[in-house]
Design a protein around this motif. Sequence first.
Motif, PDB file in Angstrom:
ATOM      1  N   HIS A  15       0.828  -1.206   0.000  1.00 16.31           N
ATOM      2  CA  HIS A  15       0.000   0.000   0.000  1.00 16.31           C
ATOM      3  C   HIS A  15       0.863   1.258   0.000  1.00 16.31           C
ATOM      4  CE1 HIS A  15      -4.367  -1.050   0.662  1.00 16.31           C
ATOM      5  NE2 HIS A  15      -3.794  -2.236   0.565  1.00 16.31           N
ATOM      6  N   ASP A  16       1.977   1.220   0.744  1.00 19.37           N
ATOM      7  CA  ASP A  16       2.856   2.387   0.783  1.00 19.37           C
ATOM      8  C   ASP A  16       3.493   2.640  -0.582  1.00 19.37           C
ATOM      9  OD1 ASP A  16       2.257   2.746   3.410  1.00 19.37           O
ATOM     10  OD2 ASP A  16       4.041   1.714   4.173  1.00 19.37           O
ATOM     11  N   ALA A  17       3.802   1.564  -1.289  1.00 20.15           N
ATOM     12  CA  ALA A  17       4.476   1.703  -2.581  1.00 20.15           C
ATOM     13  C   ALA A  17       3.517   2.153  -3.684  1.00 20.15           C
ATOM     14  CB  ALA A  17       5.133   0.382  -2.972  1.00 20.15           C
ATOM     15  N   ALA A  18       2.255   1.787  -3.546  1.00 21.59           N
ATOM     16  CA  ALA A  18       1.276   2.126  -4.597  1.00 21.59           C
ATOM     17  C   ALA A  18      -0.010   2.604  -3.949  1.00 21.59           C
ATOM     18  CB  ALA A  18       1.016   0.910  -5.486  1.00 21.59           C
ATOM     19  N   PRO A  19      -0.096   3.876  -3.637  1.00 22.73           N
ATOM     20  CA  PRO A  19      -1.290   4.392  -2.945  1.00 22.73           C
ATOM     21  C   PRO A  19      -2.582   4.166  -3.717  1.00 22.73           C
ATOM     22  CG  PRO A  19       0.499   5.999  -2.937  1.00 22.73           C
ATOM     23  CD  PRO A  19       0.902   4.911  -3.878  1.00 22.73           C
ATOM     24  N   ASP A  20      -2.553   4.255  -5.030  1.00 22.27           N
ATOM     25  CA  ASP A  20      -3.765   4.043  -5.823  1.00 22.27           C
ATOM     26  C   ASP A  20      -3.827   2.580  -6.247  1.00 22.27           C
ATOM     27  OD1 ASP A  20      -5.968   4.143  -7.369  1.00 22.27           O
ATOM     28  OD2 ASP A  20      -5.131   5.429  -8.936  1.00 22.27           O
ATOM     29  N   LEU A  21      -4.635   1.818  -5.532  1.00 22.97           N
ATOM     30  CA  LEU A  21      -4.682   0.371  -5.764  1.00 22.97           C
ATOM     31  C   LEU A  21      -5.956  -0.060  -6.488  1.00 22.97           C
ATOM     32  CD1 LEU A  21      -3.345  -0.798  -2.314  1.00 22.97           C
ATOM     33  CD2 LEU A  21      -2.129  -0.856  -4.477  1.00 22.97           C
ATOM     34  N   ALA A  22      -6.651   0.873  -7.081  1.00 22.26           N
ATOM     35  CA  ALA A  22      -7.904   0.532  -7.734  1.00 22.26           C
ATOM     36  C   ALA A  22      -7.719  -0.553  -8.787  1.00 22.26           C
ATOM     37  CB  ALA A  22      -8.526   1.784  -8.359  1.00 22.26           C
ATOM     38  N   GLU A  23      -6.688  -0.391  -9.596  1.00 21.97           N
ATOM     39  CA  GLU A  23      -6.451  -1.381 -10.655  1.00 21.97           C
ATOM     40  C   GLU A  23      -6.096  -2.738 -10.063  1.00 21.97           C
ATOM     41  OE1 GLU A  23      -7.046  -1.144 -13.817  1.00 21.97           O
ATOM     42  OE2 GLU A  23      -7.808   0.872 -13.455  1.00 21.97           O
ATOM     43  N   HIS A  24      -5.340  -2.710  -8.969  1.00 22.15           N
ATOM     44  CA  HIS A  24      -4.967  -3.985  -8.337  1.00 22.15           C
ATOM     45  C   HIS A  24      -6.203  -4.725  -7.843  1.00 22.15           C
ATOM     46  CE1 HIS A  24      -3.156  -6.963  -5.742  1.00 22.15           C
ATOM     47  NE2 HIS A  24      -3.790  -6.438  -4.700  1.00 22.15           N
ATOM     48  N   TYR A  25      -7.099  -4.030  -7.173  1.00 18.55           N
ATOM     49  CA  TYR A  25      -8.265  -4.704  -6.612  1.00 18.55           C
ATOM     50  C   TYR A  25      -9.219  -5.173  -7.696  1.00 18.55           C
ATOM     51  CZ  TYR A  25      -6.799  -3.408  -1.937  1.00 18.55           C
ATOM     52  OH  TYR A  25      -6.095  -3.291  -0.774  1.00 18.55           O
ATOM     53  N   ARG A  26      -9.146  -4.562  -8.855  1.00 14.15           N
ATOM     54  CA  ARG A  26     -10.006  -5.035  -9.942  1.00 14.15           C
ATOM     55  C   ARG A  26      -9.571  -6.400 -10.451  1.00 14.15           C
ATOM     56  NH1 ARG A  26      -9.979   0.705 -11.586  1.00 14.15           N
ATOM     57  NH2 ARG A  26     -12.010   1.562 -10.955  1.00 14.15           N
ATOM     58  N   THR A  27      -8.366  -6.826 -10.109  1.00 17.73           N
ATOM     59  CA  THR A  27      -7.933  -8.182 -10.478  1.00 17.73           C
ATOM     60  C   THR A  27      -8.579  -9.228  -9.587  1.00 17.73           C
ATOM     61  OG1 THR A  27      -5.999  -8.147  -9.021  1.00 17.73           O
ATOM     62  CG2 THR A  27      -5.716  -7.254 -11.246  1.00 17.73           C
ATOM     63  N   LEU A  28      -9.215  -8.781  -8.485  1.00 16.30           N
ATOM     64  CA  LEU A  28      -9.838  -9.711  -7.541  1.00 16.30           C
ATOM     65  C   LEU A  28     -11.338  -9.838  -7.755  1.00 16.30           C
ATOM     66  CD1 LEU A  28      -7.967  -8.596  -4.289  1.00 16.30           C
ATOM     67  CD2 LEU A  28      -7.369 -10.444  -5.857  1.00 16.30           C
ATOM     68  N   ILE A  29     -11.862  -9.163  -8.775  1.00 19.85           N
ATOM     69  CA  ILE A  29     -13.290  -9.247  -9.078  1.00 19.85           C
ATOM     70  C   ILE A  29     -13.470  -9.375 -10.585  1.00 19.85           C
ATOM     71  CG2 ILE A  29     -13.927  -7.846  -7.073  1.00 19.85           C
ATOM     72  CD1 ILE A  29     -14.341  -5.496  -8.987  1.00 19.85           C
ATOM     73  N   PRO A  30     -14.598  -9.936 -11.018  1.00 15.47           N
ATOM     74  CA  PRO A  30     -14.870  -9.969 -12.465  1.00 15.47           C
ATOM     75  C   PRO A  30     -15.214  -8.554 -12.953  1.00 15.47           C
ATOM     76  CG  PRO A  30     -16.211 -11.567 -11.255  1.00 15.47           C
ATOM     77  CD  PRO A  30     -15.619 -10.647 -10.247  1.00 15.47           C
ATOM     78  N   LEU A  31     -14.790  -8.228 -14.128  1.00 13.53           N
ATOM     79  CA  LEU A  31     -15.083  -6.909 -14.686  1.00 13.53           C
ATOM     80  C   LEU A  31     -16.253  -6.935 -15.657  1.00 13.53           C
ATOM     81  CD1 LEU A  31     -11.466  -5.555 -15.227  1.00 13.53           C
ATOM     82  CD2 LEU A  31     -13.008  -5.217 -13.283  1.00 13.53           C
ATOM     83  N   THR A  32     -16.822  -8.106 -15.859  1.00 18.10           N
ATOM     84  CA  THR A  32     -18.005  -8.239 -16.713  1.00 18.10           C
ATOM     85  C   THR A  32     -19.075  -9.024 -15.962  1.00 18.10           C
ATOM     86  OG1 THR A  32     -17.134 -10.276 -17.719  1.00 18.10           O
ATOM     87  CG2 THR A  32     -16.674  -8.179 -18.843  1.00 18.10           C
ATOM     88  N   LYS A  33     -20.323  -8.800 -16.313  1.00 17.79           N
ATOM     89  CA  LYS A  33     -21.409  -9.505 -15.658  1.00 17.79           C
ATOM     90  C   LYS A  33     -21.442 -10.971 -16.077  1.00 17.79           C
ATOM     91  CE  LYS A  33     -24.651  -5.728 -14.758  1.00 17.79           C
ATOM     92  NZ  LYS A  33     -26.035  -5.231 -14.965  1.00 17.79           N
ATOM     93  N   PRO A  34     -22.000 -11.811 -15.228  1.00 24.15           N
ATOM     94  CA  PRO A  34     -22.097 -13.231 -15.597  1.00 24.15           C
ATOM     95  C   PRO A  34     -22.934 -13.431 -16.848  1.00 24.15           C
ATOM     96  CG  PRO A  34     -22.534 -12.907 -13.250  1.00 24.15           C
ATOM     97  CD  PRO A  34     -22.508 -11.547 -13.876  1.00 24.15           C
ATOM     98  N   ARG A  35     -22.579 -14.464 -17.603  1.00 29.78           N
ATOM     99  CA  ARG A  35     -23.371 -14.818 -18.776  1.00 29.78           C
ATOM    100  C   ARG A  35     -24.514 -15.739 -18.356  1.00 29.78           C
ATOM    101  NH1 ARG A  35     -18.535 -17.143 -22.351  1.00 29.78           N
ATOM    102  NH2 ARG A  35     -18.182 -18.094 -20.314  1.00 29.78           N
ATOM    103  N   GLU A  36     -25.297 -16.154 -19.307  1.00 28.81           N
ATOM    104  CA  GLU A  36     -26.383 -17.089 -19.026  1.00 28.81           C
ATOM    105  C   GLU A  36     -25.815 -18.365 -18.424  1.00 28.81           C
ATOM    106  OE1 GLU A  36     -30.373 -18.169 -18.875  1.00 28.81           O
ATOM    107  OE2 GLU A  36     -29.512 -16.269 -19.570  1.00 28.81           O
ATOM    108  N   GLY A  37     -26.388 -18.813 -17.315  1.00 24.85           N
ATOM    109  CA  GLY A  37     -25.886 -20.016 -16.654  1.00 24.85           C
ATOM    110  C   GLY A  37     -24.719 -19.759 -15.717  1.00 24.85           C
ATOM    111  N   GLU A  38     -24.462 -18.491 -15.382  1.00 25.80           N
ATOM    112  CA  GLU A  38     -23.391 -18.133 -14.460  1.00 25.80           C
ATOM    113  C   GLU A  38     -23.926 -17.159 -13.406  1.00 25.80           C
ATOM    114  OE1 GLU A  38     -19.280 -18.285 -17.109  1.00 25.80           O
ATOM    115  OE2 GLU A  38     -20.340 -16.369 -16.875  1.00 25.80           O
ATOM    116  N   GLN A  39     -23.166 -17.006 -12.328  1.00 30.68           N
ATOM    117  CA  GLN A  39     -23.468 -15.986 -11.331  1.00 30.68           C
ATOM    118  C   GLN A  39     -22.194 -15.654 -10.567  1.00 30.68           C
ATOM    119  OE1 GLN A  39     -26.170 -18.084  -8.256  1.00 30.68           O
ATOM    120  NE2 GLN A  39     -24.702 -16.898  -7.021  1.00 30.68           N
ATOM    121  N   TYR A  40     -22.227 -14.549  -9.832  1.00 29.52           N
ATOM    122  CA  TYR A  40     -21.102 -14.183  -8.970  1.00 29.52           C
ATOM    123  C   TYR A  40     -21.068 -15.102  -7.756  1.00 29.52           C
ATOM    124  CZ  TYR A  40     -20.463  -9.672 -11.393  1.00 29.52           C
ATOM    125  OH  TYR A  40     -20.209  -8.698 -12.319  1.00 29.52           O
ATOM    126  N   ALA A  41     -19.854 -15.318  -7.245  1.00 30.49           N
ATOM    127  CA  ALA A  41     -19.677 -16.145  -6.052  1.00 30.49           C
ATOM    128  C   ALA A  41     -18.384 -15.760  -5.351  1.00 30.49           C
ATOM    129  CB  ALA A  41     -19.664 -17.634  -6.413  1.00 30.49           C
TER     130      ALA A  41
END
Length: 528
Positions: A50-76
């Motif tokens: 956190h000290d090395a990279a104060p803006d971690l928005a891009e990092h945390y986006r690697t921990l979530i899907p960036l697109t909605k689930p397709r048919e037959g899928e859901q978030y978990a």
Amino acid sequence: MPGTLQRLPAIPASRKADPHPSTEVRTLIDQLIAEQKTLQTPIARYSDYHDAAPDLAEHYRTLIPLTKPREGEQYAFEVALDRCTGCKACVSACHSLNGLDDEEAWRDVGMIHGGSATPGWQQTVTTACHHCEDPGCMNGCPVGAYEKDRDTGIVRHLDDQCIGCSYCILKCPFDVPKYSAKRGIVRKCDMCHQRLAEGEAPACVQSCPTEAIRIVKVRTGASAIPQDFLPGAPDPTITRPTTRYVGREVPQGAIAADREALVPEHAHWPLVLMLMLTQAGVGMLLGGIGMGNTATAILGNVLFFAGMGASLLHLGQPLKAWRFFLGLRTSWLSREILAFSMFAPVPMVIAALPFAPDFPYKDLTARIAALSAPPLGLLAVFTSVMIYHDTRRTSWRFPLTAARFFGTVASFAALGHALASPSPLAMMLFALAVIAKIIPEARIAHLANDRNAPWSPDLHTARLQRGPLGRIYEGRMILAITAVAVALIQPWLSLPLLLIAELLERQLFFQSVHAPKMPGNFGPRRHH
């Protein structure tokens, strides 16, 4: 010599924490201490990052899907067991972001261990709502206060619709919904759906220093549920949870670390009173029908409506209870409310007719009321049985719950008959009804005498009844038997004894149940 420290050659400068090389000979302990200084805890690495990279928005986006689930899928949720350290940073972050009450938590951290097969194995587990494919909370809610988002699969609780009945807590096998006494409603994890909609990670995901929690997209459908959801957790086939536990193989014999803890469940006193009194009222009314005894009819009314009044005390938002019809398609609680509402006018008519002046069709009205009382009353009690059977709790399975609830009806029906028309036969029927009811209870409690019996929900119930709840169990049995003995002298004296005995029995019904949940805290759960 044994016990002496081994002397090692000097550590090369490239491997030492000391920047000034030295030819000094070091012991093994010196070497380990020096190496320890170069190590970092997960929290320290998290802080440095956190000290090395104060803006971690891009990092945390690697921990979530960036697109909605397709048919037959859901978030978990996906939990990496090999990364979870049990630090509870996720619990704290969830609590802070969602503004939870002091003793309210939507995420828990517990532990499982290998059991007798692999006793040295253990693992901390973080868990929250599993956003099941077939949510028990949603199916059981009588007022439609839950919805499952079609696009994301997230199960959301609608706070403004909730009446605070807490039935969703009983229906969820994972103990996810939590009652907020401050608000009079139930609340639960919603996967921080507002943050996800804006491309931000949920609080628990963002706060975990080891990145043990992330959001993923999973396939839906019965075939997509992993057979080994998490050993030691409740049966996943009940609601089909979507959380995935990865990163470490869990022994099949693993069990929850708190499985053997003999902690009584919540007593639910309004429900204790409601169930016992309504069933006693129905029984008293049925036992006195056709006897022409006004006293038993009035007593049946008093008991029944006292129970109905007690039921309102269990609702955090009783003024919203009129919306019960919204859950008739899936909720046994809605059906119970409807059944009792249909039965309620009958005892009033039966008790009032003897005092009413003659009017046309008075006899016909009395006959209709007398004929409708048994089917409507027993139907109402049946819906009460189904409410608890439908929770899938082993200790509340249909045969045991039906024996308890209809046994109460039969006991008070026999007593009501004895009060209206005393006779040796009536006394014998009362004794048989009471004894027939306590035999299955005693049979369950007797399991505690077998010290070598393998663990089971029934054994857990038995050990609670003969351990922490022992005095309640003994008092219930003594009072029931005393009520039978006293009835031979004066049936009216049996009434208060039987009422107290049944009250204790219903307390045991709630407090000694084995309630399945995810491995979590060892303390009692706080329900309404």
